[in-house]
Design a protein around this motif. Structure first.
Motif, mmCIF file in Angstrom:
data_model
loop_
_atom_site.group_PDB
_atom_site.id
_atom_site.type_symbol
_atom_site.label_atom_id
_atom_site.label_comp_id
_atom_site.label_asym_id
_atom_site.label_seq_id
_atom_site.Cartn_x
_atom_site.Cartn_y
_atom_site.Cartn_z
ATOM 1 N N VAL A 32 -27.351 9.561 44.008
ATOM 2 C CA VAL A 32 -27.790 8.459 43.148
ATOM 3 C C VAL A 32 -26.718 8.249 42.083
ATOM 4 O O VAL A 32 -26.340 9.184 41.368
ATOM 5 C CB VAL A 32 -29.161 8.759 42.498
ATOM 6 N N ILE A 33 -26.208 7.025 42.025
ATOM 7 C CA ILE A 33 -25.119 6.727 41.085
ATOM 8 C C ILE A 33 -25.606 5.727 40.053
ATOM 9 O O ILE A 33 -26.044 4.627 40.388
ATOM 10 C CB ILE A 33 -23.907 6.126 41.828
ATOM 11 N N LYS A 34 -25.572 6.123 38.789
ATOM 12 C CA LYS A 34 -25.964 5.212 37.718
ATOM 13 C C LYS A 34 -24.706 4.587 37.126
ATOM 14 O O LYS A 34 -23.804 5.294 36.668
ATOM 15 C CB LYS A 34 -26.766 5.973 36.656
ATOM 16 N N PHE A 35 -24.664 3.272 37.178
ATOM 17 C CA PHE A 35 -23.511 2.541 36.657
ATOM 18 C C PHE A 35 -23.942 1.912 35.327
ATOM 19 O O PHE A 35 -24.756 0.993 35.309
ATOM 20 C CB PHE A 35 -23.114 1.469 37.679
ATOM 21 N N GLY A 36 -23.424 2.438 34.235
ATOM 22 C CA GLY A 36 -23.838 1.992 32.899
ATOM 23 C C GLY A 36 -23.224 0.659 32.516
ATOM 24 O O GLY A 36 -22.115 0.328 32.952
ATOM 25 N N HIS A 67 -28.406 0.510 38.230
ATOM 26 C CA HIS A 67 -27.483 -0.026 37.225
ATOM 27 C C HIS A 67 -28.149 -0.237 35.880
ATOM 28 O O HIS A 67 -29.362 -0.411 35.786
ATOM 29 C CB HIS A 67 -26.873 -1.356 37.721
ATOM 30 N N GLY A 68 -27.321 -0.203 34.834
ATOM 31 C CA GLY A 68 -27.771 -0.523 33.492
ATOM 32 C C GLY A 68 -27.379 -1.951 33.167
ATOM 33 O O GLY A 68 -27.229 -2.778 34.066
ATOM 34 N N GLY A 69 -27.174 -2.191 31.890
ATOM 35 C CA GLY A 69 -26.794 -3.536 31.467
ATOM 36 C C GLY A 69 -27.122 -3.758 29.997
ATOM 37 O O GLY A 69 -27.340 -4.901 29.582
ATOM 38 N N GLY A 70 -27.176 -2.653 29.254
ATOM 39 C CA GLY A 70 -27.515 -2.747 27.828
ATOM 40 C C GLY A 70 -26.707 -3.803 27.077
ATOM 41 O O GLY A 70 -27.285 -4.716 26.461
ATOM 42 N N PRO A 71 -25.360 -3.738 27.119
ATOM 43 C CA PRO A 71 -24.569 -4.722 26.364
ATOM 44 C C PRO A 71 -24.805 -6.147 26.859
ATOM 45 O O PRO A 71 -24.850 -7.085 26.053
ATOM 46 C CB PRO A 71 -23.117 -4.300 26.641
ATOM 47 N N GLN A 72 -24.985 -6.306 28.170
ATOM 48 C CA GLN A 72 -25.220 -7.643 28.734
ATOM 49 C C GLN A 72 -26.572 -8.186 28.261
ATOM 50 O O GLN A 72 -26.699 -9.381 27.955
ATOM 51 C CB GLN A 72 -25.185 -7.567 30.278
ATOM 52 N N ASP A 215 -18.994 5.371 29.423
ATOM 53 C CA ASP A 215 -17.737 4.954 28.797
ATOM 54 C C ASP A 215 -17.118 6.052 27.943
ATOM 55 O O ASP A 215 -16.370 5.777 27.019
ATOM 56 C CB ASP A 215 -17.949 3.677 27.964
ATOM 57 N N VAL A 216 -17.497 7.297 28.219
ATOM 58 C CA VAL A 216 -16.835 8.447 27.593
ATOM 59 C C VAL A 216 -16.505 9.452 28.697
ATOM 60 O O VAL A 216 -16.993 9.325 29.822
ATOM 61 C CB VAL A 216 -17.710 9.129 26.505
ATOM 62 N N GLU A 217 -15.698 10.461 28.343
ATOM 63 C CA GLU A 217 -15.219 11.393 29.369
ATOM 64 C C GLU A 217 -16.310 12.304 29.935
ATOM 65 O O GLU A 217 -16.156 12.886 30.991
ATOM 66 C CB GLU A 217 -14.128 12.277 28.777
ATOM 67 N N GLY A 218 -17.382 12.433 29.182
ATOM 68 C CA GLY A 218 -18.455 13.343 29.588
ATOM 69 C C GLY A 218 -19.227 13.690 28.336
ATOM 70 O O GLY A 218 -19.199 12.932 27.351
ATOM 71 N N LEU A 219 -19.878 14.839 28.364
ATOM 72 C CA LEU A 219 -20.631 15.264 27.177
ATOM 73 C C LEU A 219 -19.682 15.990 26.228
ATOM 74 O O LEU A 219 -19.142 17.048 26.572
ATOM 75 C CB LEU A 219 -21.783 16.181 27.608
ATOM 76 N N TYR A 220 -19.468 15.401 25.062
ATOM 77 C CA TYR A 220 -18.594 16.053 24.079
ATOM 78 C C TYR A 220 -19.374 17.161 23.365
ATOM 79 O O TYR A 220 -20.542 16.996 23.020
ATOM 80 C CB TYR A 220 -18.098 15.046 23.031
#
Ligand SMILES: Nc1ncnc2c1ncn2[C@@H]1O[C@H](COP(=O)(O)OP(=O)(O)O)[C@@H](O)[C@H]1O
Ligand SMILES: CC(=O)N[C@@H](CCC(=O)OP(=O)(O)O)C(=O)O
Length: 303
Positions: A32-36, A67-72, A215-220
């Motif tokens: 399952v791939i979530k595309f933010g 899929h997401g779409g928060g900014p949209q 949109d970040v490298e992972g969990l900082y």
């Protein structure tokens, strides 16, 4: 016979052969791939995402895209004169806002992804959680500073019917799911955070992997003070970290925890800004983001 010819393409064969152990391991497995929405900012990245998903499909895996779409959604609400407000990391969703959320997710973002995937063949089919009772929800009331708050039409998933998705997978299709759920009585629909929806679907589908592109490298480890990424952690380690996490990462990491506690072998948060990040993550041993594994990790590094 003359001397052996020089085959300049030999390094390509080497690269393909290096992927063999991963191809064998993931054969027939559901991913399952979530595309933010934040990872969907760039046309080239979106095309590379579609190529990766189609590659997985042809390599014998069963990808399911959520899929997401928060900014949209925020942009569209703005055009409708509706102010975006978030509580506990979730969008306060009035009835009017819900119409816009549904229009953007199902009518815009999902259609675009389906179109990109179908440039490679008759593969992708879009649906929302409303279709065939895929996701049923009840009103979600999160706690803010200990108090229950009303955030409108935001849903908490109570039931998943995987029938439609499994039928599509069995038919060799790639389901593309928008994170909208039906209510028990079909009286209205709910807005569900896309990370939460992806994690719930991964668990219900008995997926091998949940992969969350963001949109970040992972969990900082210490966000926003340092860019040190945690490369691997167990469910219990993650559980301890959860109270310290900030907004956007909360539903993502809660979702990863839910997934690995409910049968998913690995949950990964990866950088959707890196072209072909999905292939790098699945077919190489240089994991590029954060990997969450169940506490008893019998396969160890092989997860
Ligand atoms: N510990 C953390 N590590 C990484 N990112 C974090 C962390 N805590 C909060 N964030 C924020 O979470 C964001 C990702 O969540 P979100 O904006 O919801 O993305 P998406 O649209 O991909 O779901 C990052 O861009 C970052 O600003
Ligand atoms: C309840 C809730 O917050 N729903 C989200 C659904 C979309 C989403 O989750 O998109 P990203 O993955 O791009 O953030 C929203 O309305 O923004």
């Amino acid at each position: 016979m003359s001397t052996t010819r020089k085959h300049t393409a030999l390094p390509k064969a080497q690269i393909l052969i290096e992927a063999l152990p991963w191809l064998t391991r993931h054969q027939g497995k559901t991913v399952v791939i979530k595309f933010g929405g934040n990872a969907m900012v760039d046309e080239e990245l979106k095309s590379a995402f579609a190529q990766d998903v189609v590659f997985l499909h042809h390599a014998g895996l069963k990808p399911v895209v959520v899929h997401g779409g928060g900014p949209q959604i925020s942009k569209a609400l703005d055009r409708h004169g509706i102010v975006s407000e978030f509580k506990a990391g979730l969008r306060v969703t009035t009835e009017d806002a819900m119409d816009v959320v549904r229009m953007v997710l199902a009518g815009q973002v999902q259609r675009e992804l389906v179109g990109l995937l179908n440039q490679h063949g008759p593969l992708a089919i879009g649906l929302t959680g409303e279709d065939a009772h895929t996701m049923t929800a009840t009103k979600h009331q999160p706690r803010v500073d200990g108090e229950l708050v009303d955030i409108g039409r935001v849903g908490e998933i109570t039931e998943i019917d995987t029938g439609a998705i499994e039928a599509l997978l069995a038919d060799g299709r790639i389901p593309v799911v928008s994170s909208i759920a039906r209510s028990q009585d079909d009286g209205h629909v709910y807005n569900v955070n896309a990370d939460t929806a992806a994690a719930a679907l991964a668990a219900a589908l008995d997926a091998e992997t949940l992969m969350v592109l963001t949109d970040v490298e992972g969990l900082y480890e210490d966000w926003p003070n340092s860019d040190e990424v945690i490369s691997k952690l167990t469910a219990t380690e993650l559980e301890k970290l959860l109270p310290e996490l900030a907004s956007g990462m909360v539903p993502k990491m809660e979702g990863c925890l839910h997934a690995v506690r409910n049968g998913v072998h690995t949950a990964r948060v990866i950088d959707g800004r890196v072209p072909h990040s999905i292939l790098l993550e699945i077919f190489t041993d240089e994991g590029i983001g954060t990997m969450v594994v169940p506490d008893a990790d019998p396969e160890g590094e092989a997860a």
